[in-house]
Design a protein around this motif. Structure first.
Motif, short mmCIF file in Angstrom:
data_model
loop_
_atom_site.label_atom_id
_atom_site.label_comp_id
_atom_site.label_asym_id
_atom_site.label_seq_id
_atom_site.Cartn_x
_atom_site.Cartn_y
_atom_site.Cartn_z
N GLU A 271 0.85 -1.18 0.00
CA GLU A 271 0.00 0.00 0.00
C GLU A 271 0.89 1.24 0.00
O GLU A 271 1.47 1.63 1.01
CB GLU A 271 -0.90 0.00 1.24
N VAL A 272 1.03 1.87 -1.16
CA VAL A 272 1.89 3.04 -1.33
C VAL A 272 1.11 4.14 -2.02
O VAL A 272 0.52 3.91 -3.08
CB VAL A 272 3.15 2.71 -2.16
N ARG A 273 1.10 5.31 -1.42
CA ARG A 273 0.45 6.46 -2.06
C ARG A 273 1.54 7.31 -2.70
O ARG A 273 2.33 7.95 -2.01
CB ARG A 273 -0.34 7.28 -1.05
N THR B 224 -8.27 0.71 4.00
CA THR B 224 -7.02 1.24 3.50
C THR B 224 -6.65 2.48 4.28
O THR B 224 -7.52 3.22 4.75
CB THR B 224 -7.12 1.59 2.00
N SER B 225 -5.36 2.71 4.40
CA SER B 225 -4.89 3.95 5.00
C SER B 225 -4.71 5.05 3.97
O SER B 225 -4.33 6.17 4.30
CB SER B 225 -3.56 3.70 5.73
N GLY B 226 -4.98 4.72 2.70
CA GLY B 226 -4.90 5.72 1.65
C GLY B 226 -5.95 6.81 1.82
O GLY B 226 -7.03 6.57 2.37
N LYS B 227 -5.65 7.99 1.34
CA LYS B 227 -6.57 9.11 1.45
C LYS B 227 -7.47 9.19 0.23
O LYS B 227 -7.09 8.82 -0.86
CB LYS B 227 -5.78 10.42 1.60
N SER C 57 -4.54 4.38 -2.80
CA SER C 57 -4.19 2.96 -2.67
C SER C 57 -5.45 2.16 -2.36
O SER C 57 -5.61 1.61 -1.28
CB SER C 57 -3.12 2.74 -1.59
N ALA C 58 -6.35 2.11 -3.33
CA ALA C 58 -7.61 1.39 -3.17
C ALA C 58 -7.36 -0.11 -3.26
O ALA C 58 -6.76 -0.59 -4.23
CB ALA C 58 -8.61 1.81 -4.25
N PRO C 59 -7.81 -0.90 -2.27
CA PRO C 59 -7.55 -2.34 -2.28
C PRO C 59 -8.59 -3.12 -3.12
O PRO C 59 -9.77 -3.09 -2.81
CB PRO C 59 -7.67 -2.74 -0.81
N TYR C 60 -8.12 -3.79 -4.15
CA TYR C 60 -8.95 -4.73 -4.91
C TYR C 60 -8.64 -6.14 -4.39
O TYR C 60 -7.48 -6.52 -4.28
CB TYR C 60 -8.67 -4.65 -6.40
N VAL C 61 -9.67 -6.89 -4.08
CA VAL C 61 -9.52 -8.23 -3.53
C VAL C 61 -9.94 -9.24 -4.60
O VAL C 61 -11.05 -9.16 -5.14
CB VAL C 61 -10.38 -8.41 -2.27
N VAL C 62 -9.05 -10.18 -4.95
CA VAL C 62 -9.33 -11.20 -5.97
C VAL C 62 -9.39 -12.56 -5.29
O VAL C 62 -8.47 -12.96 -4.57
CB VAL C 62 -8.25 -11.20 -7.07
N THR C 63 -10.49 -13.28 -5.53
CA THR C 63 -10.67 -14.62 -4.95
C THR C 63 -10.05 -15.64 -5.89
O THR C 63 -10.66 -16.11 -6.84
CB THR C 63 -12.16 -14.93 -4.75
N TYR D 211 -3.28 -3.19 -4.70
CA TYR D 211 -3.53 -1.77 -4.41
C TYR D 211 -3.44 -0.95 -5.68
O TYR D 211 -2.46 -1.03 -6.43
CB TYR D 211 -2.54 -1.27 -3.37
N VAL D 212 -4.45 -0.13 -5.92
CA VAL D 212 -4.55 0.65 -7.14
C VAL D 212 -4.69 2.13 -6.79
O VAL D 212 -5.51 2.49 -5.95
CB VAL D 212 -5.74 0.19 -8.00
#
Length: 528
Positions: free
Chosen positions: A209-211, A512-515, A465-471, A480-481
């Protein structure tokens, strides 16, 4: 790739490279990565499944170089993977004169190799051929860009603060292409990677997770380079330098009866940038990206690109460059084959070119050619099958408005305020440190490998850093996008092994800790 004018044959071009990978973590980094994975949703949402981590000479070299120059080593490895897939190519230069794992460039306009020699005290010859020295040199050059930007010791601990230093390392010709280069590296950090290099050494890096702190580049256009292509729908347009092509009026002035397939010997952003550099004296009509088949046009089809090393063939052909190196099969993805084949089919239809190997040729087949591209790893049988048949595999799209296939809590508000959205609206929510996933349900037809693409409107106020979760078939992975960039188009977040059945295959999490607002718009699965 090779350019040619009457009585003038020059070497091909390209630069850099895109993709990613990484190295082994220190105990402190491992703890931080595990904590970040949990904070991103390892409870209800699932965490990224990691491969084994093994020690080895390349991992050790990255660790030493990162420590010596106080560079985040996950970032250093991701940059190297984007440039070369961690392959030093036995000290041979790339098309733009880049050497080694870190692609230290030495050409008339860029002297990164010489700068690395100055900073490290190592001879240029050693930096060209020795992987450890080359990695040390790359770290030194990257740190010098950080010093120029005034990054202090505290700032250097945050990979996001290195964004403009990475952009500078890319040696690109313009600010937009510099952003394309840097975004590639940071996308790799967000996606995570596992790579096996020479000797069987495995280097991995978890999705991080990197902004990215883009600074003044935040206002530049998004990741997709350039406006729309004038000749091929869906492609971008970035004009090559006027001194690297010949204006013409084809097919009236010259018939077009060939398509020539090339490999850049470098990276996507680098090739585009190199064609903009007046020192290059080369160009091609199109460049195709490895990871997702993205296409950029750099020369109009009516004009003559300098790509074939034979003036007669330049005047009669369309040149298509493909990101990668001829010696490394990992660059030639199915997504690249399909996108390039669709382009070639369209070109053949426009000019009445027969769709056969007599008219769709490799650079090595051009009379007088000294180049070997696309090389022995290029799968001509598959490529021609796609050119003559269909390049469209099974694919399905779920939008946030698709009935019965999208689910989200009431916290995900419906909005139609952003431009570049997919369909009439999208969902948006504030980030939180708890589990709340908007899910996309797919009927996956069979177990296999699938490319996951996402669509979202990009805006400065969206999440970094929006988290996309893939099953996946082996557990859930989090990618993280940066939703501030790259929107308004389908963006690949990777390929994954999926099981058959109807289930929540992809989700967007708020954890996420992203803003900024997290966006849930549309997802597309494509079977490879």
């Amino acid at each position: 790739m090779q350019n040619a004018r009457p009585r003038s044959h020059r070497r091909s071009a390209a630069v850099l490279s895109a993709a990613l990978t990484v190295l082994l973590l220190t105990p402190a980094q491992t703890a931080n990565a595990q904590a970040g994975s949990q904070a991103a949703g390892s409870q209800a949402e699932g965490s990224r499944t990691e491969g084994s981590r093994t020690a080895g000479p390349l991992a050790d070299a990255f660790a030493r170089a990162a420590a010596a120059y106080d560079v985040p080593r996950d970032l250093l490895v991701a940059l190297a993977y984007a440039e070369t897939h961690l392959d030093g190519h036995d000290g041979e230069p790339s098309a733009s004169g880049g050497y080694g794992v870190m692609h230290l460039v030495s050409n008339p306009t860029t002297r990164a190799l010489e700068r690395a020699a100055e900073l490290t005290g190592r001879p240029a010859a050693t930096l060209r051929h020795d992987d450890a020295a080359n990695i040390l040199g790359g770290a030194a050059v990257l740190r010098s860009h950080a010093d120029t930007l005034g990054l202090d010791a505290t700032a250097r601990k945050d990979p996001g603060r290195w964004y403009r230093a990475v952009a500078g390392y890319g040696n690109t010709s313009g600010p937009e292409t510099a952003r394309l280069y840097a975004d590639t590296v940071y996308d790799l950090l967000g996606e995570g990677v596992r790579a096996t290099v020479a000797g069987g050494e495995v280097l991995t890096v978890p999705a991080t997770e990197v902004r990215a702190d883009r600074g003044v580049q935040e206002g530049l256009r998004e990741t997709a380079p350039g406006p729309a292509s004038p000749d091929h729908p869906g492609a971008h347009w970035v004009a090559a330098n006027a001194g690297n092509r010949t204006v013409a009026g084809r097919p009236g002035s010259h018939r077009i009866d060939r398509v020539v397939v090339h490999v850049t010997q470098g990276a996507y952003a680098g090739a585009i940038s190199w064609f903009q550099n007046p020192a290059a004296r080369v160009s091609a009509h199109y460049v195709v990206r490895s990871s997702d088949g993205d296409i950029t046009q750099t020369v109009r089809e009516k004009d003559v690109a300098w790509h074939a090393g034979n003036w007669s063939y330049n005047t009669r052909s369309i040149g298509i460059e493909h990101e990668g190196f001829v010696s490394d099969a990992s660059w030639f993805t199915d997504a690249m084959y399909r996108a390039s084949a669709a382009l070639t089919r369209a070109v053949c239809d426009r000019y009445g070119i027969p769709k056969d190997r007599a008219h769709i040729i490799g650079h090595h087949q051009v009379p007088g050619a000294t180049h070997t591209d696309p090389g022995s790893h290029w799968d001509w049988a598959r490529y021609m099958r796609y050119v003559t048949g269909s390049t469209a595999p099974w694919s399905a799209t779920v939008d946030n408005s698709t009935s019965g296939a999208f689910s989200a809590s009431a916290k995900w508000a419906v909005s139609a305020s952003s431009t570049g959205r997919h369909g009439p609206d999208h969902r948006q929510a504030k980030p939180v440190r708890s589990s709340d996933v908007a899910w996309y349900r797919f009927a996956v037809p069979a177990a296999g490998t699938y490319q996951v693409r996402v669509w979202y409107p990009a805006a400065p106020g969206h999440n970094g850093s929006a988290p996309y979760v893939v099953t996946t078939s082996s557990g859930r992975r989090t990618i993280y996008v940066d939703q501030r960039a790259g929107g308004g188009a389908w963006r690949s977040i990777g390929t994954f092994a999926l099981r058959a059945g109807r289930y929540d295959a992809v989700g967007v999490s708020r954890w996420t800790s992203g803003k900024g607002l997290v966006i849930a718009d549309a997802v597309r699965l494509t079977r490879l």
